[in-house]
Design an enzyme around this catalytic site. Sequence first.
Site, PDB file in Angstrom:
ATOM      1  N   ASP A   1      80.859  95.356  80.968  1.00 38.24           N
ATOM      2  CA  ASP A   1      79.586  93.783  81.325  1.00 38.24           C
ATOM      3  C   ASP A   1      78.771  93.620  82.537  1.00 38.24           C
ATOM      4  O   ASP A   1      79.235  94.261  83.368  1.00 38.24           O
ATOM      5  CB  ASP A   1      80.397  92.672  80.948  1.00 38.24           C
ATOM      6  CG  ASP A   1      79.891  91.375  80.686  1.00 38.24           C
ATOM      7  OD1 ASP A   1      78.772  90.881  80.362  1.00 38.24           O
ATOM      8  OD2 ASP A   1      80.584  90.290  81.669  1.00 38.24           O
TER       9      ASP A   1
ATOM     10  N   ASP B   1      77.520  90.086  83.663  1.00 36.73           N
ATOM     11  CA  ASP B   1      77.896  88.300  84.446  1.00 36.73           C
ATOM     12  C   ASP B   1      79.530  87.951  84.331  1.00 36.73           C
ATOM     13  O   ASP B   1      80.296  88.052  82.851  1.00 36.73           O
ATOM     14  CB  ASP B   1      76.914  87.282  83.370  1.00 36.73           C
ATOM     15  CG  ASP B   1      75.675  87.134  83.636  1.00 36.73           C
ATOM     16  OD1 ASP B   1      74.944  88.351  84.816  1.00 36.73           O
ATOM     17  OD2 ASP B   1      75.027  86.715  83.030  1.00 36.73           O
TER      18      ASP B   1
HETATM   19 MG    MG Z   1      80.352  88.081  81.037  1.00 38.05          MG
END
Ligand code: MG
Length: 290
Positions: free
Chosen positions: A24, A26
């Site tokens: 991932d 962010d």
């Molecule tokens: Mg995230």
Amino acid sequence: MPSSSSIQECKPPPDKCRYLIFTDLDGTLLDHDTYEYRDALEALNYIRHQRIPLILCSSKTKTEIEHYRKELGLEDPFIAENGAAVFIPKGILDTRDMTFVEYRDYKVIELGTRYSRIKDLFAAIKAETGLKLSGFSEMSVDQVVELTGLGRDMAALAQQRDYSEPFLFEDAPWRVLEEEARLADLERAAEKRGLKITRGGRFYHLIGDNDKGKAVQILKKLYETEGQVLVSVGLGDSPNDFPMLKNVDIPVLVKKKDGQYAPWSTVKKVILAPDVGPKGWNRAVLNLLR
Ligand SMILES: [Mg+2]
């Protein structure tokens, strides 16, 4: 409390292992507030040196992910908008059994629902539930800047969506029970239309019948080659990462910026990274691979 394990070694001999890392962005590889990855540079350099594929798997759009892919010097596939599309650079991986469309230098496996339809259904869901929601498509660039802390250029890229609508409740926050009841209403309305709601670090997202896990499964299958033992690692921080974490051999959860982990009870044998975002990412990856 569900079980979690400490950082573990790859079971097969390391020379027989082919690692594949899904991550991932962010709040995981990128700091939640600054969107910087400098705290993960040591592990990023190690991965590059070892030629381990690093597959960015984010709720971000293709153009946002391309920005980071370029900065990081990556040439591996990537997964955009919560598993809605898998972008595979032409010339790698045997995709002859897959259905894909061509886009620039990529073969794109589309698993999501087109944005025009998502936006229509978002409006219908708002009308049906009476909930006050504000979607990305209804926001100005300045509003996106304010909500995300992104610069204007990146905020504009975030609004160039193909398959998903990030949104917020306009009148949040409310009590937890109230939030759950409203979410349940939303989920019912979405499900009726063949859509889903998932939750990232900042926003809820209205998406098609896709998730990060389905996209990860497809890429794992394409990477499985000549007798090598594929060891897949996944790193995330939020509930929208759980389908990805459930579909890898070694799921890793990094701490959120408040120092807590997202409630991970549905993910088995998760490794809890010892720190927040990119710092936790760095330590977890180095402990695993070295
Ligand atoms: Mg995230």
